[in-house]
Every structure is written in C-alpha cells, then in structure tokens.
Design a protein around this motif. Structure first.
Motif, PDB file in Angstrom:
ATOM      1  N   ARG B  58       0.900  -1.068  -0.021  1.00  0.00           N
ATOM      2  CA  ARG B  58      -0.053   0.031  -0.080  1.00  0.00           C
ATOM      3  C   ARG B  58       0.925   1.300   0.088  1.00  0.00           C
ATOM      4  N   LYS B  59       0.288   2.182  -0.428  1.00  0.00           N
ATOM      5  CA  LYS B  59       0.955   3.430  -0.610  1.00  0.00           C
ATOM      6  C   LYS B  59      -0.266   4.539  -0.856  1.00  0.00           C
ATOM      7  N   GLU B  60      -0.522   5.124   0.291  1.00  0.00           N
ATOM      8  CA  GLU B  60      -1.447   6.370   0.413  1.00  0.00           C
ATOM      9  C   GLU B  60      -2.774   5.816  -0.257  1.00  0.00           C
ATOM     10  N   ARG B  61      -3.477   6.158  -1.431  1.00  0.00           N
ATOM     11  CA  ARG B  61      -4.576   5.860  -1.862  1.00  0.00           C
ATOM     12  C   ARG B  61      -4.435   4.475  -2.787  1.00  0.00           C
ATOM     13  N   LEU B  62      -3.348   3.976  -2.908  1.00  0.00           N
ATOM     14  CA  LEU B  62      -2.878   2.880  -3.667  1.00  0.00           C
ATOM     15  C   LEU B  62      -2.705   1.654  -3.139  1.00  0.00           C
ATOM     16  N   LYS B  63      -3.281   0.356  -3.704  1.00  0.00           N
ATOM     17  CA  LYS B  63      -2.926  -0.934  -3.005  1.00  0.00           C
ATOM     18  C   LYS B  63      -2.646  -1.748  -4.411  1.00  0.00           C
ATOM     19  N   VAL B  64      -1.703  -2.424  -4.100  1.00  0.00           N
ATOM     20  CA  VAL B  64      -1.296  -3.711  -5.184  1.00  0.00           C
ATOM     21  C   VAL B  64      -1.447  -4.834  -4.418  1.00  0.00           C
ATOM     22  N   THR B  65      -2.092  -5.814  -5.047  1.00  0.00           N
ATOM     23  CA  THR B  65      -1.986  -7.084  -4.688  1.00  0.00           C
ATOM     24  C   THR B  65      -1.389  -8.106  -5.734  1.00  0.00           C
TER      25      THR B  65
END
Lengths: 115, 111
Positions: B58-65
C-alpha cells in the motif's frame, strides 16, 4: 530524487537526416539506461539496454547501425537515429536505474517526426 | 511465449469510487511486479513495486496485490479523483532484471 531528463522533447526532421536524443540522470548515477519506443496506444517496446562504458545490448529486430546508443558516463546516454525515415517517427523514452535500485526512472520522452 | 495482459478497454468510474485494474500474465515467473502511471505524451512514472513473496503493498490511496498462483496483480485506487485519470502500466521483471511492460489500461474518473 531519481529525476531523468530528455532532450529534445520533440523534433521534426527531414528524411535521411540523423537525430540525436540525450537522456540524463540528474540526481543519481545510472549504471544502466534503457531506450524504448512507443507507438500510440501500444506498449513500451524495449530497443536496447546500455551499461556505462559498455556496448549496448539491442533487442531482437532493432538495427544497431540505425539506432546508435552511447552511454559514456554515469549520467548521460544518447540515442542517434541515423538516416531517419518516416517509419522511424515515434515516441522515444529513456529510463535509468542504478545498481541500488530495482525500479527504473523514466524520462519525459521525445516525440520524433520524420517528414 | 511470455504474455502480459491488461484490459485494453478504458475503465470509466465515478469520482470517489475505487478503481481496480488487472494485470494477468502467462509463461512468466516474475521476481517482482511494478505499476506505473503514464499521462499522454509523457514518460511513465513509477508508483509501486511488489515482490513475488509479498501479497499486498500500500501507498497512500494505492494498493497492489500479487497472486503468483493466479498469475495476477490487482491495482486499486481508493477515493478516486479526476486527476487520477491516466494510463496505468504493469511491468514484470524476472531473472534478467529487465522489465516487460503490458499495454496499459486507461482510467477515466468522472467528476
């Protein structure tokens, strides 16, 4: 940090002339630089990878005599499109990374139009 | 042959909603996967990197799976804004340490 610049941002040239594009890493030492071209709505296509002080490694199908790459210092790489033709018109983007970075940092790109 | 697939159709969503972009791959064993943002006429900008042994970042409003079993990565932007409108590229890197890029998916956030 990790800023990469490219110059020029756009260039128009006549068919048969050569064009040089510069790529500079402004705040880090780029041991590896990459050159890509991108057609509209297409993916980035890797043209070549260059390590400082070594000859560039070209991807299959990319003519090394047509696209001359020089990476003479840790902050500068150049791409020269020799005897440019209209089909060479494209968006050329460089990227750079150091030995301590897993990711690449891209320049803003150069739009080449060959008439 | 190695293949990276991103939805070629633009994703249109309303401001404030969560945007979810998909990156699928075949015939690839990536060491890590990256997401970039590209605006028209500009070079890509690095957003997030996730390694093969990580499930989520996660980074601020971003999320990666990253699901290496499904061979898929999902990229989420929560509370999306019109300024998030851009093309988002995924890139996979294997043993050669040279990433391969997908074509990107265009995201359009409507006010």
């Amino acid at each position: 940090g990790a800023v990469v610049s490219q110059h020029p941002s756009r260039v128009i040239c006549k068919s048969g002339t050569s064009v040089k594009i510069e790529c500079r890493s402004l705040d880090f030492q780029a041991t590896t630089m990459f050159w890509y071209r991108q057609f509209p709505k297409q993916s980035l296509m890797l043209m070549a990878t260059s390590n400082e002080g070594s000859k560039a490694t070209y991807e299959q199908g990319v003519e090394k005599d047509k696209f001359l790459i020089n990476h003479a210092s840790l902050t500068l790489s150049t791409l020269t499109v020799t005897s440019a033709h209209p089909e060479d018109s494209s968006f050329y983007i460089c990227s750079a990374s150091s030995e301590y970075q897993e990711t690449q940092y891209f320049g803003p790109g150069t739009r080449l139009l060959v008439l | 042959s190695q293949k990276i697939e991103q939805n070629s159709e633009a994703l249109n969503i309303q401001e404030g909603k969560t945007a979810t972009l998909t990156c699928n791959y075949t015939n690839y064993s990536p060491a890590y996967l990256q997401w970039y943002r590209q605006d028209p006429g500009r070079g890509p900008v690095f957003l997030l990197l996730i390694r093969e042994n990580e499930k989520e970042k996660r980074k601020e409003r971003l999320k990666v799976t990253f699901d290496t079993t499904l061979k898929q990565s999902l990229f989420h932007i929560t509370a999306s804004q019109p300024a998030d409108s851009a093309t988002y590229l995924c890139a996979l890197t294997g043993g050669s340490y040279i990433p391969t890029f997908g074509r990107g998916t265009s995201l359009i956030v409507h006010p």
